[in-house]
Design an enzyme around this catalytic site. Structure first.
Site, PDB file in Angstrom:
ATOM      1  CE  LYS A 134      -8.967  -3.196  -3.580  1.00 52.71           C
ATOM      2  NZ  LYS A 134      -9.381  -4.019  -4.953  1.00 52.71           N
ATOM      3  CB  SER A 135      -1.168  -4.445  -0.812  1.00 59.50           C
ATOM      4  OG  SER A 135      -1.848  -4.694   0.305  1.00 59.50           O
ATOM      5  CG  HIS A 161      -5.361 -11.556  -2.617  1.00 60.64           C
ATOM      6  ND1 HIS A 161      -4.501 -10.608  -2.941  1.00 60.64           N
ATOM      7  CD2 HIS A 161      -6.626 -11.135  -3.214  1.00 60.64           C
ATOM      8  CE1 HIS A 161      -5.034  -9.746  -3.561  1.00 60.64           C
ATOM      9  NE2 HIS A 161      -6.407  -9.929  -3.758  1.00 60.64           N
ATOM     10  CB  SER A 203      -7.805   0.422  -0.300  1.00 58.99           C
ATOM     11  OG  SER A 203      -7.964   0.062  -2.038  1.00 58.99           O
ATOM     12  CE  LYS A 253     -10.017   9.851  -2.710  1.00 57.49           C
ATOM     13  NZ  LYS A 253      -9.825  10.525  -1.298  1.00 57.49           N
ATOM     14  N   GLY A 254      -5.322   5.686  -5.772  1.00 59.53           N
ATOM     15  CA  GLY A 254      -3.921   5.329  -5.803  1.00 59.53           C
ATOM     16  C   GLY A 254      -2.938   6.366  -5.181  1.00 59.53           C
TER      17      GLY A 254
HETATM   18  P1  PAP Z   1      -6.956  -6.482  -5.278  1.00 52.54           P
HETATM   19  O1  PAP Z   1      -5.946  -6.731  -4.400  1.00 52.54           O
HETATM   20  O2  PAP Z   1      -8.362  -6.509  -5.104  1.00 52.54           O
HETATM   21  O3  PAP Z   1      -6.620  -6.727  -6.721  1.00 52.54           O
HETATM   22  P2  PAP Z   1      -5.433  -3.710  -5.633  1.00 52.54           P
HETATM   23  O4  PAP Z   1      -5.211  -3.424  -7.213  1.00 52.54           O
HETATM   24  O5  PAP Z   1      -4.400  -4.066  -4.797  1.00 52.54           O
HETATM   25  O6  PAP Z   1      -6.903  -4.725  -5.585  1.00 52.54           O
HETATM   26  O7  PAP Z   1      -6.214  -2.286  -5.150  1.00 52.54           O
HETATM   27  C1  PAP Z   1      -6.319  -1.464  -5.646  1.00 52.54           C
HETATM   28  C2  PAP Z   1      -5.592  -0.294  -5.236  1.00 52.54           C
HETATM   29  O8  PAP Z   1      -4.406   0.095  -5.828  1.00 52.54           O
HETATM   30  C3  PAP Z   1      -6.375   1.136  -5.300  1.00 52.54           C
HETATM   31  O9  PAP Z   1      -6.163   1.844  -4.001  1.00 52.54           O
HETATM   32  P3  PAP Z   1      -6.941   3.012  -3.421  1.00 52.54           P
HETATM   33  O10 PAP Z   1      -8.322   2.544  -3.092  1.00 52.54           O
HETATM   34  O11 PAP Z   1      -6.268   3.416  -2.140  1.00 52.54           O
HETATM   35  O12 PAP Z   1      -6.933   4.170  -4.509  1.00 52.54           O
HETATM   36  C4  PAP Z   1      -6.138   1.626  -6.558  1.00 52.54           C
HETATM   37  O13 PAP Z   1      -6.603   2.857  -6.772  1.00 52.54           O
HETATM   38  C5  PAP Z   1      -4.511   1.448  -6.452  1.00 52.54           C
HETATM   39  N1  PAP Z   1      -4.124   1.335  -7.673  1.00 52.54           N
HETATM   40  C6  PAP Z   1      -4.579   0.678  -8.985  1.00 52.54           C
HETATM   41  N2  PAP Z   1      -3.619   0.968  -9.994  1.00 52.54           N
HETATM   42  C7  PAP Z   1      -2.598   1.419  -9.594  1.00 52.54           C
HETATM   43  C8  PAP Z   1      -1.492   1.974 -10.303  1.00 52.54           C
HETATM   44  N3  PAP Z   1      -1.447   1.949 -11.437  1.00 52.54           N
HETATM   45  N4  PAP Z   1      -0.871   2.812  -9.413  1.00 52.54           N
HETATM   46  C9  PAP Z   1      -0.980   2.914  -8.104  1.00 52.54           C
HETATM   47  N5  PAP Z   1      -2.148   2.333  -7.433  1.00 52.54           N
HETATM   48  C10 PAP Z   1      -2.725   1.874  -8.199  1.00 52.54           C
END
Ligand code: PAP
Length: 334
Positions: free
Chosen positions: A78-79, A145, A175, A300-301
């Site tokens: 989630k980074s 990961h 997240s 939310k990003g």
């Molecule tokens: P993973 O490690 O399980 O693959 P990952 O993609 O790191 O997941 O986590 C998703 C987070 O990145 C989410 O954060 P949030 O829960 O705080 O909102 C997600 O919204 C965010 N995310 C996904 N796509 C983007 C993007 N294009 N730009 C910025 N943040 C993003």
């Protein structure tokens, strides 16, 4: 052995019992704790994995052979994995697939399909026979990961490149909590924030302890800056153009003057933006072969959303842990 206790219709990511004999016999010998989605997390080489992931870890450690030109995107969960998969894929393939192209692969594929996880996709269920990676064009781009010490030895020994991304633990935790609740089946109920926060603080989260993961790559990046580019989600949010250019240089594909003039940096940032990706049909309606909804990777990003969830006491506890763990390392989350 059915460790998840769920039925045959359950998504693949919950199928903890579909692992090799070797993995099954290893599980009872490992320290275990309550899982956030599947029933248990197991401590292997100092870090926590669910059974399905562990099978992938063992398999890729055994079989993955790094090539000098490989690029590995390593993230704490989630980074910003999804974001950086998109960015790196678009960056290194920008000649083949210009970001303005109407049929650019990102417009119809989840970033997780374009850049697979080693231990979660490629090497799951491949314990005996390694996957065929011959369709990957050079430079091959994979994601993981895995903590540094659990990387396949050939990755550590080869001059291949590692892009490491981590995120403020307060946002990464919130997240992860939200994501894992989406993965839990309705009958499992949701995880209480308090319960999993306690686990996170004790290091018990997917590929945790979080700080050990970050520190392992931070220290390695100081030793070898040619090999590891260490970057945070927050830094990328703050100065995306600066860091995309740095990534291009690090990966040996800097932007030319012509590309700069054509606005390619902004073009890549635009196609990979949260707004663009999260509104694509594939990311609204699609599912990964392992069963996760693509939409679960877009919440939310934002930076600082933790303020909406964590109590003052939680913040103090996590800040104190981070202060202690990162003390003297030269690294600090903003
Ligand atoms: P993973 O490690 O399980 O693959 P990952 O993609 O790191 O997941 O986590 C998703 C987070 O990145 C989410 O954060 P949030 O829960 O705080 O909102 C997600 O919204 C965010 N995310 C996904 N796509 C983007 C993007 N294009 N730009 C910025 N943040 C993003």
């Amino acid at each position: 052995m059915g460790t998840s206790g769920q039925g045959p219709g359950e998504p693949k990511y919950l199928k903890d019992d579909e692992v090799s004999e070797e993995c099954l016999s290893l599980l009872p010998t490992l320290p275990s704790e309550r899982g956030w989605v599947s029933s248990s997390l197991y401590n292997y080489q100092g870090f926590w994995h669910n059974a399905r992931q562990l099978q992938g870890v063992i398999s890729c450690q055994k079989h993955f052979q790094a090539q000098e030109t490989d690029i590995l995107l390593v993230t704490t969960p989630k980074s910003g994995t999804t974001w950086f998969k998109s960015l790196l894929f678009t960056l290194i393939n920008r000649t083949r697939f210009p970001p303005t192209q109407h049929d650019h692969p990102l417009r119809s594929n989840s970033p997780h399909m374009l850049v697979p996880f080693m231990e979660l996709n490629l090497y799951v269920n491949h314990d005996q026979n390694p996957p065929d990676l011959s369709s990957f064009t050079s430079p091959r781009l994979f994601s993981t990961h895995l903590p540094y010490k659990s990387l396949p030895k050939s990755v550590q020994d080869s001059p291949c490149k590692i892009v490491y991304i981590c995120r403020n633990p307060k946002d990464a935790f919130v997240s992860l909590w939200a994501f894992t609740n989406q993965l839990r089946l309705e009958e499992m109920g949701v995880n209480s924030l308090e319960q999993v926060f306690d686990q996170f603080c004790n290091g018990v989260s997917l590929c945790g302890p979080f700080w050990d993961h970050v520190l392992s790559y931070w220290r390695e990046s100081l030793k070898n800056r040619e090999k590891i580019c260490f970057l945070t989600y927050e830094e990328m949010k703050e100065e995306p153009g600066v860091h995309l250019r740095k990534l291009g240089e690090f990966l040996g594909c800097p932007f030319s003057l012509k590309e700069e003039d054509e606005g390619l940096v902004d073009g890549i940032l635009e196609i990979c933006s949260f707004e663009k990706l999260s509104n694509l049909k594939v990311n609204i309606e699609g599912k990964l072969p392992s069963g996760e909804k693509n939409s679960a990777f877009f919440r939310k990003g934002e930076v600082g959303d933790w303020k909406n969830y964590l109590t003052k006491e939680m913040v103090e506890r996590l800040d104190k842990i981070c202060e202690e763990k990162f003390n003297g390392s030269g690294f600090k989350f903003k």
